[in-house]
Design a protein around this motif. Sequence first.
Motif, PDB file in Angstrom:
ATOM      1  N   ILE A  14      26.545   3.136  56.958  1.00 52.17           N
ATOM      2  CA  ILE A  14      26.001   2.727  55.662  1.00 52.17           C
ATOM      3  C   ILE A  14      24.745   1.860  55.762  1.00 52.17           C
ATOM      4  N   ALA A  15      24.228   1.678  56.947  1.00 53.07           N
ATOM      5  CA  ALA A  15      23.055   0.804  57.121  1.00 53.07           C
ATOM      6  C   ALA A  15      21.879   1.249  56.263  1.00 53.07           C
ATOM      7  N   GLY A  16      21.701   2.541  56.087  1.00 50.55           N
ATOM      8  CA  GLY A  16      20.584   3.061  55.316  1.00 50.55           C
ATOM      9  C   GLY A  16      20.658   2.780  53.823  1.00 50.55           C
ATOM     10  N   PHE A  17      21.787   2.301  53.351  1.00 46.83           N
ATOM     11  CA  PHE A  17      21.945   2.014  51.925  1.00 46.83           C
ATOM     12  C   PHE A  17      21.491   0.602  51.548  1.00 46.83           C
ATOM     13  N   PHE A  18      21.073  -0.168  52.523  1.00 47.04           N
ATOM     14  CA  PHE A  18      20.684  -1.554  52.272  1.00 47.04           C
ATOM     15  C   PHE A  18      19.187  -1.734  52.479  1.00 47.04           C
ATOM     16  N   GLU A  19      18.529  -2.305  51.484  1.00 47.18           N
ATOM     17  CA  GLU A  19      17.098  -2.606  51.598  1.00 47.18           C
ATOM     18  C   GLU A  19      16.868  -3.843  52.447  1.00 47.18           C
ATOM     19  N   LYS A  20      17.802  -4.784  52.364  1.00 48.93           N
ATOM     20  CA  LYS A  20      17.648  -6.059  53.045  1.00 48.93           C
ATOM     21  C   LYS A  20      19.033  -6.599  53.360  1.00 48.93           C
ATOM     22  N   SER A  21      19.135  -7.316  54.438  1.00 46.74           N
ATOM     23  CA  SER A  21      20.402  -7.982  54.753  1.00 46.74           C
ATOM     24  C   SER A  21      20.111  -9.427  55.120  1.00 46.74           C
ATOM     25  N   PHE A  22      21.133 -10.234  55.005  1.00 42.89           N
ATOM     26  CA  PHE A  22      20.992 -11.663  55.250  1.00 42.89           C
ATOM     27  C   PHE A  22      22.060 -12.117  56.219  1.00 42.89           C
ATOM     28  N   SER A  23      21.745 -13.156  56.952  1.00 39.17           N
ATOM     29  CA  SER A  23      22.687 -13.720  57.904  1.00 39.17           C
ATOM     30  C   SER A  23      22.706 -15.234  57.755  1.00 39.17           C
ATOM     31  N   VAL A  24      23.849 -15.824  58.050  1.00 44.51           N
ATOM     32  CA  VAL A  24      23.941 -17.278  58.016  1.00 44.51           C
ATOM     33  C   VAL A  24      23.057 -17.911  59.097  1.00 44.51           C
ATOM     34  N   ASP A  25      22.595 -17.106  60.045  1.00 49.33           N
ATOM     35  CA  ASP A  25      21.712 -17.617  61.100  1.00 49.33           C
ATOM     36  C   ASP A  25      20.467 -18.288  60.520  1.00 49.33           C
ATOM     37  N   SER A  26      19.972 -17.760  59.406  1.00 49.20           N
ATOM     38  CA  SER A  26      18.717 -18.275  58.849  1.00 49.20           C
ATOM     39  C   SER A  26      18.866 -19.647  58.215  1.00 49.20           C
ATOM     40  N   VAL A  27      20.074 -20.028  57.807  1.00 45.46           N
ATOM     41  CA  VAL A  27      20.270 -21.345  57.198  1.00 45.46           C
ATOM     42  C   VAL A  27      21.111 -22.272  58.071  1.00 45.46           C
ATOM     43  N   LYS A  28      21.634 -21.736  59.146  1.00 45.95           N
ATOM     44  CA  LYS A  28      22.452 -22.520  60.080  1.00 45.95           C
ATOM     45  C   LYS A  28      23.656 -23.163  59.397  1.00 45.95           C
ATOM     46  N   ALA A  29      24.203 -22.460  58.408  1.00 50.09           N
ATOM     47  CA  ALA A  29      25.412 -22.908  57.707  1.00 50.09           C
ATOM     48  C   ALA A  29      26.210 -21.667  57.335  1.00 50.09           C
ATOM     49  N   CYS A  30      27.481 -21.713  57.589  1.00 42.69           N
ATOM     50  CA  CYS A  30      28.328 -20.550  57.304  1.00 42.69           C
ATOM     51  C   CYS A  30      28.871 -20.588  55.883  1.00 42.69           C
ATOM     52  N   LYS A  31      29.229 -19.401  55.400  1.00 45.93           N
ATOM     53  CA  LYS A  31      29.886 -19.324  54.115  1.00 45.93           C
ATOM     54  C   LYS A  31      31.237 -20.017  54.252  1.00 45.93           C
ATOM     55  N   LEU A  62      34.940 -16.845  47.280  1.00 41.26           N
ATOM     56  CA  LEU A  62      35.159 -18.211  46.806  1.00 41.26           C
ATOM     57  C   LEU A  62      33.838 -18.981  46.779  1.00 41.26           C
ATOM     58  N   GLY A  63      33.077 -18.896  47.846  1.00 37.30           N
ATOM     59  CA  GLY A  63      31.794 -19.583  47.923  1.00 37.30           C
ATOM     60  C   GLY A  63      30.787 -19.026  46.932  1.00 37.30           C
ATOM     61  N   ALA A  64      30.787 -17.702  46.757  1.00 37.71           N
ATOM     62  CA  ALA A  64      29.843 -17.084  45.828  1.00 37.71           C
ATOM     63  C   ALA A  64      30.095 -17.542  44.399  1.00 37.71           C
ATOM     64  N   VAL A  65      31.356 -17.512  43.968  1.00 41.22           N
ATOM     65  CA  VAL A  65      31.678 -17.931  42.603  1.00 41.22           C
ATOM     66  C   VAL A  65      31.344 -19.412  42.424  1.00 41.22           C
ATOM     67  N   ALA A  66      31.646 -20.221  43.413  1.00 34.21           N
ATOM     68  CA  ALA A  66      31.320 -21.651  43.331  1.00 34.21           C
ATOM     69  C   ALA A  66      29.817 -21.879  43.234  1.00 34.21           C
ATOM     70  N   ALA A  67      29.018 -20.954  43.792  1.00 37.08           N
ATOM     71  CA  ALA A  67      27.553 -21.072  43.755  1.00 37.08           C
ATOM     72  C   ALA A  67      26.948 -20.451  42.491  1.00 37.08           C
ATOM     73  N   GLY A  68      27.803 -19.957  41.591  1.00 35.87           N
ATOM     74  CA  GLY A  68      27.307 -19.398  40.338  1.00 35.87           C
ATOM     75  C   GLY A  68      27.119 -17.895  40.320  1.00 35.87           C
ATOM     76  N   TRP A  69      27.531 -17.235  41.385  1.00 37.21           N
ATOM     77  CA  TRP A  69      27.441 -15.779  41.469  1.00 37.21           C
ATOM     78  C   TRP A  69      28.686 -15.150  40.856  1.00 37.21           C
ATOM     79  N   GLU A  70      28.617 -13.851  40.580  1.00 40.25           N
ATOM     80  CA  GLU A  70      29.817 -13.077  40.345  1.00 40.25           C
ATOM     81  C   GLU A  70      30.346 -12.693  41.719  1.00 40.25           C
ATOM     82  N   ALA A  71      31.598 -12.276  41.748  1.00 43.50           N
ATOM     83  CA  ALA A  71      32.156 -11.832  43.021  1.00 43.50           C
ATOM     84  C   ALA A  71      33.160 -10.717  42.788  1.00 43.50           C
ATOM     85  N   ALA A  72      33.194  -9.805  43.737  1.00 47.74           N
ATOM     86  CA  ALA A  72      34.151  -8.703  43.736  1.00 47.74           C
ATOM     87  C   ALA A  72      34.842  -8.701  45.097  1.00 47.74           C
ATOM     88  N   PHE A  73      36.146  -8.688  45.064  1.00 45.92           N
ATOM     89  CA  PHE A  73      36.945  -8.763  46.281  1.00 45.92           C
ATOM     90  C   PHE A  73      37.621  -7.423  46.556  1.00 45.92           C
TER      91      PHE A  73
END
Length: 110
Positions: A14-31, A62-73
């Motif tokens: 499914i890699a081709g279905f994503f325009e961009k991806s993000f990693s916690v590496d860029s902020v040095k903090a985990c979800k 849990l982190g997404a909803v706390a940050a103001g996002w919607e979330a689907a589990f």
Amino acid sequence: MAEIQTLQLERAGIAGFFEKSFSVDSVKACKPWPQTYAHVAHELGAQPSQLCMVACHAWDTLGAVAAGWEAAFIRRAGNDILGVGPQPQIIGRDLVDVVEQLIARHIARR
């Protein structure tokens, strides 16, 4: 972690279905640290309320909803939502179920 993420998406086919991806590496903090979600919102030029985290790990939603996002589990064997903290708006048995619920939710908002 970015390398692991890329490998997982490629192995799933499914890699081709994503325009961009993000990693916690860029902020040095985990979800579920709020900085991880704020970084993605900033990079996308979006408000948190415009974003939805789809995940099969309860701490991600849990982190997404706390940050103001919607979330689907996505439920998996041996992995379910936590009974504490902010809950995802959508809970599905698999990705197709979650996608169908997301589509119905957004059509209803129109």
